[in-house]
Design an enzyme around this catalytic site. Sequence first.
Site, short mmCIF file in Angstrom:
data_model
loop_
_atom_site.label_atom_id
_atom_site.label_comp_id
_atom_site.label_asym_id
_atom_site.label_seq_id
_atom_site.Cartn_x
_atom_site.Cartn_y
_atom_site.Cartn_z
N LEU A 42 0.87 -1.17 0.00
CA LEU A 42 0.00 0.00 0.00
C LEU A 42 0.91 1.23 0.00
O LEU A 42 1.99 1.20 0.60
CB LEU A 42 -0.89 0.04 1.25
CG LEU A 42 -1.99 -1.02 1.35
CD1 LEU A 42 -2.69 -0.92 2.70
CD2 LEU A 42 -3.00 -0.86 0.23
N ASP A 43 0.49 2.28 -0.66
CA ASP A 43 1.27 3.52 -0.65
C ASP A 43 1.48 3.99 0.78
O ASP A 43 0.67 3.72 1.66
CB ASP A 43 0.55 4.61 -1.44
CG ASP A 43 0.52 4.34 -2.94
OD1 ASP A 43 1.31 3.51 -3.42
OD2 ASP A 43 -0.31 4.98 -3.62
#
Length: 158
Positions: free
Chosen positions: A68-69
């Site tokens: 995930l960013d």
Amino acid sequence: MNQSAPASFVYDPPVDPYLQVLHRDEELLVVDKPSGLLSVPGKAAEHSDCLESRAQAAWPEARIVHRLDMDTSGVMVLAMNPAAHRHLGLQFERRKTRKSYIAEVWGLMSADEGEVDLPLICDWPNRPKQMVSFEHGKPALTRWQVLERRERTTRVRL
């Protein structure tokens, strides 16, 4: 062209809770990744604190399956053995895994729901951004639904 982080960027990952485990068994480790924490280590030494290193401090066999960013919070699944890593990796690769995100976007969306069906590819000079490419992009379907309209923003499920 230098694509390094702006000089004003200071990596200050959250530490409380340090690692929130939602589930663990012989195959899987499921954790809650907070916003502000990298999924995997960055290139710079000061970017080594990440979800992967925190999980591996407790369970050295834990391996990242997806990311995930940094600014995105959410549930992440890590594999606890090579067979689970292979199986989970194939599920993501073959798009068998369904993901849901909640986002707050600027402006008031007029429609209550819709979809974006465009082929995406990494915009290499502007990583981690994506761009539409009908020639080289992978199919990407995002269905969205308005959850709430606020004064200047719209909260949506993607």
